[in-house]
Scaffold this motif. Sequence first.
Motif, mmCIF file in Angstrom:
data_model
loop_
_atom_site.group_PDB
_atom_site.id
_atom_site.type_symbol
_atom_site.label_atom_id
_atom_site.label_comp_id
_atom_site.label_asym_id
_atom_site.label_seq_id
_atom_site.Cartn_x
_atom_site.Cartn_y
_atom_site.Cartn_z
ATOM 1 N N GLU A 11 -5.949 -10.517 3.180
ATOM 2 C CA GLU A 11 -6.197 -10.078 4.497
ATOM 3 C C GLU A 11 -4.894 -10.018 5.613
ATOM 4 O OE1 GLU A 11 -8.373 -12.216 8.292
ATOM 5 O OE2 GLU A 11 -9.164 -12.657 6.302
ATOM 6 N N ALA A 12 -4.028 -10.943 5.051
ATOM 7 C CA ALA A 12 -2.697 -10.954 5.673
ATOM 8 C C ALA A 12 -1.832 -9.736 5.483
ATOM 9 C CB ALA A 12 -2.071 -12.165 5.307
ATOM 10 N N LEU A 13 -1.929 -9.313 4.470
ATOM 11 C CA LEU A 13 -0.989 -7.944 4.034
ATOM 12 C C LEU A 13 -1.778 -6.860 4.457
ATOM 13 C CD1 LEU A 13 -0.213 -8.984 0.125
ATOM 14 C CD2 LEU A 13 1.288 -9.224 2.125
ATOM 15 N N GLU A 14 -3.029 -6.707 4.342
ATOM 16 C CA GLU A 14 -3.858 -5.521 4.870
ATOM 17 C C GLU A 14 -3.648 -5.692 6.700
ATOM 18 O OE1 GLU A 14 -7.526 -4.982 1.863
ATOM 19 O OE2 GLU A 14 -7.866 -6.285 3.832
ATOM 20 N N ASN A 15 -3.333 -6.598 7.207
ATOM 21 C CA ASN A 15 -3.121 -6.582 8.457
ATOM 22 C C ASN A 15 -1.864 -5.853 8.912
ATOM 23 O OD1 ASN A 15 -5.636 -7.462 9.048
ATOM 24 N ND2 ASN A 15 -5.093 -9.668 9.332
ATOM 25 N N LEU A 16 -0.723 -5.837 8.157
ATOM 26 C CA LEU A 16 0.428 -5.346 8.177
ATOM 27 C C LEU A 16 0.413 -3.906 8.325
ATOM 28 C CD1 LEU A 16 2.708 -7.153 5.732
ATOM 29 C CD2 LEU A 16 2.343 -7.763 8.118
ATOM 30 N N GLY A 17 0.987 -3.114 9.357
ATOM 31 C CA GLY A 17 1.074 -1.760 9.357
ATOM 32 C C GLY A 17 1.765 -1.271 7.920
ATOM 33 N N LYS A 18 1.736 0.298 7.985
ATOM 34 C CA LYS A 18 2.306 0.797 6.748
ATOM 35 C C LYS A 18 3.543 0.478 6.683
ATOM 36 C CE LYS A 18 2.235 5.380 4.291
ATOM 37 N NZ LYS A 18 1.937 6.714 4.411
ATOM 38 N N LYS A 19 4.543 0.625 7.668
ATOM 39 C CA LYS A 19 6.003 0.471 7.686
ATOM 40 C C LYS A 19 6.181 -1.020 7.432
ATOM 41 C CE LYS A 19 7.585 4.135 10.445
ATOM 42 N NZ LYS A 19 8.218 4.643 11.505
ATOM 43 N N SER A 20 5.304 -1.921 7.995
ATOM 44 C CA SER A 20 5.773 -3.384 7.687
ATOM 45 C C SER A 20 5.436 -3.910 6.294
ATOM 46 C CB SER A 20 4.666 -4.136 8.901
ATOM 47 O OG SER A 20 4.993 -3.931 10.241
ATOM 48 N N ALA A 48 2.145 -0.600 -5.239
ATOM 49 C CA ALA A 48 0.858 -1.576 -5.164
ATOM 50 C C ALA A 48 0.480 -1.606 -3.850
ATOM 51 C CB ALA A 48 1.507 -2.888 -5.414
ATOM 52 N N ASP A 49 -0.917 -1.726 -3.717
ATOM 53 C CA ASP A 49 -1.563 -1.784 -2.484
ATOM 54 C C ASP A 49 -1.550 -3.466 -1.900
ATOM 55 O OD1 ASP A 49 -3.713 -2.849 -3.673
ATOM 56 O OD2 ASP A 49 -4.675 -1.157 -3.647
ATOM 57 N N PRO A 50 -2.088 -3.843 -0.937
ATOM 58 C CA PRO A 50 -2.276 -5.082 -0.436
ATOM 59 C C PRO A 50 -3.031 -6.070 -1.675
ATOM 60 C CG PRO A 50 -2.690 -3.669 1.429
ATOM 61 C CD PRO A 50 -2.614 -3.014 0.374
ATOM 62 N N GLU A 51 -4.184 -5.497 -2.092
ATOM 63 C CA GLU A 51 -4.703 -6.351 -3.220
ATOM 64 C C GLU A 51 -3.913 -6.515 -4.593
ATOM 65 O OE1 GLU A 51 -8.555 -5.537 -4.383
ATOM 66 O OE2 GLU A 51 -9.379 -5.414 -2.027
ATOM 67 N N ASP A 52 -3.146 -5.541 -4.824
ATOM 68 C CA ASP A 52 -2.444 -5.528 -6.055
ATOM 69 C C ASP A 52 -1.325 -6.632 -5.759
ATOM 70 O OD1 ASP A 52 -3.809 -3.716 -7.487
ATOM 71 O OD2 ASP A 52 -2.605 -1.786 -6.687
ATOM 72 N N VAL A 53 -0.515 -6.604 -4.387
ATOM 73 C CA VAL A 53 0.530 -7.273 -4.222
ATOM 74 C C VAL A 53 -0.088 -8.790 -4.180
ATOM 75 C CG1 VAL A 53 2.091 -8.111 -2.367
ATOM 76 C CG2 VAL A 53 1.618 -5.578 -3.092
ATOM 77 N N ALA A 54 -0.967 -9.131 -3.733
ATOM 78 C CA ALA A 54 -1.577 -10.456 -3.459
ATOM 79 C C ALA A 54 -1.879 -10.929 -5.228
ATOM 80 C CB ALA A 54 -2.765 -10.422 -2.985
ATOM 81 N N ASP A 55 -2.344 -9.893 -5.988
ATOM 82 C CA ASP A 55 -2.494 -10.417 -7.191
ATOM 83 C C ASP A 55 -1.114 -10.677 -8.037
ATOM 84 O OD1 ASP A 55 -5.393 -10.184 -7.093
ATOM 85 O OD2 ASP A 55 -5.612 -8.410 -7.924
ATOM 86 N N GLU A 79 7.263 -11.049 11.055
ATOM 87 C CA GLU A 79 5.837 -11.145 11.323
ATOM 88 C C GLU A 79 5.538 -12.154 11.373
ATOM 89 O OE1 GLU A 79 4.143 -8.360 11.337
ATOM 90 O OE2 GLU A 79 5.492 -6.621 10.813
ATOM 91 N N LYS A 80 5.822 -12.959 12.434
ATOM 92 C CA LYS A 80 5.526 -14.272 12.725
ATOM 93 C C LYS A 80 4.153 -14.664 13.111
ATOM 94 C CE LYS A 80 10.321 -15.799 14.015
ATOM 95 N NZ LYS A 80 10.913 -14.564 13.236
ATOM 96 N N GLN A 81 3.587 -13.659 13.829
ATOM 97 C CA GLN A 81 1.925 -13.852 14.144
ATOM 98 C C GLN A 81 1.104 -13.995 13.022
ATOM 99 O OE1 GLN A 81 0.704 -14.570 17.147
ATOM 100 N NE2 GLN A 81 -0.980 -15.057 15.789
ATOM 101 N N GLU A 82 1.600 -12.938 11.952
ATOM 102 C CA GLU A 82 0.888 -12.878 10.850
ATOM 103 C C GLU A 82 1.167 -14.270 9.753
ATOM 104 O OE1 GLU A 82 -1.474 -11.006 9.664
ATOM 105 O OE2 GLU A 82 -1.435 -9.682 11.349
ATOM 106 N N ALA A 83 2.428 -14.525 9.835
ATOM 107 C CA ALA A 83 2.453 -15.878 9.004
ATOM 108 C C ALA A 83 1.664 -16.971 9.746
ATOM 109 C CB ALA A 83 4.182 -16.120 9.174
#
Length: 201
Positions: A11-20, A48-55, A79-83
């Motif tokens: 969820e945290a990684l998916e909330n990042l924009g493409k560039k982020s 890798a997509d967000p799910e791949d990176v999380a894994d 990305e302090k808010q996401e953290a």
Amino acid sequence: MGKTVRDVLVEALENLGKKSFKRFKNKLNDWEIKEGFSKIPKGKLEEADPEDVADLIRKYYMDSYGIEVTLAVLEATDEKQEAEDLRNNLKTAVTSGRQSRRTSESKHLLITDGEHFVDRHRAELIRRVTLVDPILDDLYQYKLLTTEAYDTVRHMRPSQEQMRELFRHVESWGNEDKDRFLKSLRKNNHPLIRSLQKDCD
């Protein structure tokens, strides 16, 4: 059923924009990893997509250190808010595949408002736990502490400073790992934990 550590990571990684997200992966690849862990190969991260990176994070760094690295990289990429959101979501997360096998005893490890016992009693545990080394041995055996973290905490004095440093790692753990911490606290400081638990009843 609560979210798992993997769920909140994705969820945290998916909330990042493409560039982020791309910036996150680049910084993750460059991040200095603690001794005892292997860096994720750059080739595995590139597409890798967000799910791949999380894994990949969980595979290479395990849940506890993986969360620590993820939070640090999010902070480093501004990305302090996401953290902060990730920290908050971790408070109610459980380790993947284990949530359905929680024992009747472990159900009592959470306070009614969703705050874990060790979080609720952080100040008291820091102030009153004096037998820290056996707890460190347990956490190291559970692979919740790296060799470096284990040695750092073990050589600190007094016990209050040991516990304060230990809680720096605990705050990034999901509930299942905090359950293990509490299990060790019970084993090595039973009278104190029993007293604190009575306050919760």
